[in-house]
Scaffold this active site. Structure first.
Site, short mmCIF file in Angstrom:
data_model
loop_
_atom_site.label_atom_id
_atom_site.label_comp_id
_atom_site.label_asym_id
_atom_site.label_seq_id
_atom_site.Cartn_x
_atom_site.Cartn_y
_atom_site.Cartn_z
N ASP A 27 0.87 -1.14 -0.25
CA ASP A 27 0.31 0.32 0.51
C ASP A 27 0.33 1.25 -0.25
O ASP A 27 2.02 0.98 0.68
CB ASP A 27 -0.87 0.54 1.34
CG ASP A 27 -1.93 1.26 1.30
OD1 ASP A 27 -2.16 1.36 0.31
OD2 ASP A 27 -2.67 1.21 2.05
N ASN A 75 -10.67 -2.91 -5.83
CA ASN A 75 -10.12 -2.11 -6.21
C ASN A 75 -10.59 -1.60 -7.86
O ASN A 75 -10.34 -0.79 -8.78
CB ASN A 75 -8.71 -1.65 -7.13
CG ASN A 75 -7.61 -1.97 -4.88
OD1 ASN A 75 -6.98 -2.94 -5.53
ND2 ASN A 75 -8.18 -1.27 -4.45
C1 IPE Z 1 -5.45 -3.21 0.23
O1 IPE Z 1 -5.35 -1.29 -0.80
C2 IPE Z 1 -5.74 -3.55 -1.65
C3 IPE Z 1 -4.29 -3.52 -2.00
C4 IPE Z 1 -3.23 -3.39 -1.54
C5 IPE Z 1 -3.75 -4.40 -3.44
P1 IPE Z 1 -6.63 -0.91 -0.84
O2 IPE Z 1 -5.63 1.01 -0.89
O3 IPE Z 1 -6.54 -0.74 -2.02
O4 IPE Z 1 -7.17 -0.57 0.53
P2 IPE Z 1 -8.14 0.44 1.38
O5 IPE Z 1 -9.26 1.36 0.57
O6 IPE Z 1 -7.36 1.44 1.04
O7 IPE Z 1 -8.73 0.09 2.66
C1 IPE Z 2 -1.70 -0.02 -3.35
O1 IPE Z 2 -1.03 1.34 -3.39
C2 IPE Z 2 -1.53 0.12 -4.88
C3 IPE Z 2 -3.02 -1.09 -5.15
C4 IPE Z 2 -4.03 -0.72 -4.10
C5 IPE Z 2 -3.70 -1.42 -6.41
P1 IPE Z 2 -1.99 2.97 -3.27
O2 IPE Z 2 -2.81 2.92 -5.07
O3 IPE Z 2 -4.10 2.11 -2.65
O4 IPE Z 2 -1.71 3.86 -2.59
P2 IPE Z 2 -2.33 5.00 -2.19
O5 IPE Z 2 -2.89 3.76 -0.96
O6 IPE Z 2 -3.72 5.56 -2.68
O7 IPE Z 2 -1.49 5.87 -1.25
MG MG Z 3 -3.99 2.64 -0.24
#
Ligand code: IPE
Ligand code: IPE
Ligand code: MG
Length: 254
Positions: A27, A75
């Protein structure tokens, strides 16, 4: 999930082990990019180096099972352009690193990827890498892509009902046998980068007794030393599994 023959119990004071199964919620890509005034997609692109570094670090440390959360069932709610970018990026990364993963003896598989919106070409690349590496005896790398812990549990329930098993015969062991990849051991350690402290629907069944660490570093900056520090934190934890550690058992007679 098929447990090792011995059920989990308190670790006691024995030698502190390397976790058998480590899972990462990768993340912070978007924030990494935003901090640099770049589009969010740049953060996803920068994540590739971290992924390869962590795979290598885990393998070298003797981790037997590594699971990486790459795309959740939630996602799909992201803007189409970001989702399309992720699909293309993951395809490129899988194709580029397939020879290296195979050479390292890593067995690769993909958890999820059942939604019809997953491009057919990407699904084929997942299947090809799975087939290529299926005979490998090294670390098992599970990439959770289009994964949702709740969906897996619902699918397992459907499969169990279809099997005609009588309700009274259902127990945790028989239920877990209907989850995808039922040979996967319980997760010992979950690492969620970026400081967020949520499960976000990740391997809900398998993380039931996992230890969790939340390093503040954003995923694109996460490297082998951070990973090793998480393993170190894990080794300092007392795992009780609801029991009492032997040295804390005050009732024991000398
Ligand atoms: C969880 O991260 C999914 C992945 C890292 C692939 P998200 O960034 O999507 O989760 P939330 O929305 O903060 O819960
Ligand atoms: C995790 O990074 C990757 C995926 C969920 C695909 P994020 O895209 O959630 O990054 P933040 O949380 O917005 O910084
Ligand atoms: Mg995220």
């Amino acid at each position: 999930m098929v447990r090792a023959s011995k059920p989990p119990g308190p670790d006691g004071e024995g030698p502190r082990r390397t976790p058998r199964h480590v899972a990462c919620v990768m993340d912070g890509n978007g924030r990494w990019a935003t901090q640099r005034s770049l589009p969010r997609t740049s953060g996803h692109r920068a994540a590739e180096t971290a992924v390869i570094d962590v795979i290598e670090a885990a393998r070298s440390a003797g981790v037997g099972w590594l699971s990486l959360y790459a795309f959740s069932t939630e996602n799909w709610r992201r803007p189409n352009a970001e989702v399309d970018f992720l699909m293309r990026l993951v395809r490129r990364v899988v194709r580029k690193h397939a020879p290296l993963l195979h050479a390292r003896g890593i067995r690769c598989r993909f958890l999820g990827a059942t939604d019809p919106r997953v491009p057919a070409a990407l699904a084929r690349d997942f299947a090809d890498l799975t087939t290529l590496t299926s005979g490998n005896g090294g670390m098992t790398l599970t990439v959770a892509f289009d994964h949702g812990g709740r969906r897996d549990i619902v699918e397992a329930a459907r499969s169990l009902i279809r099997s005609g098993m009588p309700a009274d015969a259902v127990d945790e062991h028989s239920f877990a046998a209907h989850l995808p990849f039922p040979d996967t051991p319980d997760v010992d350690l979950v690492i969620r980068t970026s400081g967020e402290q949520r499960i976000s629907n990740f391997m809900l069944w398998q993380v039931a007794y996992a230890e969790w660490v939340f390093p503040p570093v954003l995923w694109p900056d996460f490297r082998a030393p951070h990973f090793l520090e998480c393993l170190h934190t894990f080794r300092r934890r007392d795992r009780r599994f609801g029991g009492v550690l032997p040295h804390q058992n005050g009732d024991r007679r000398p």
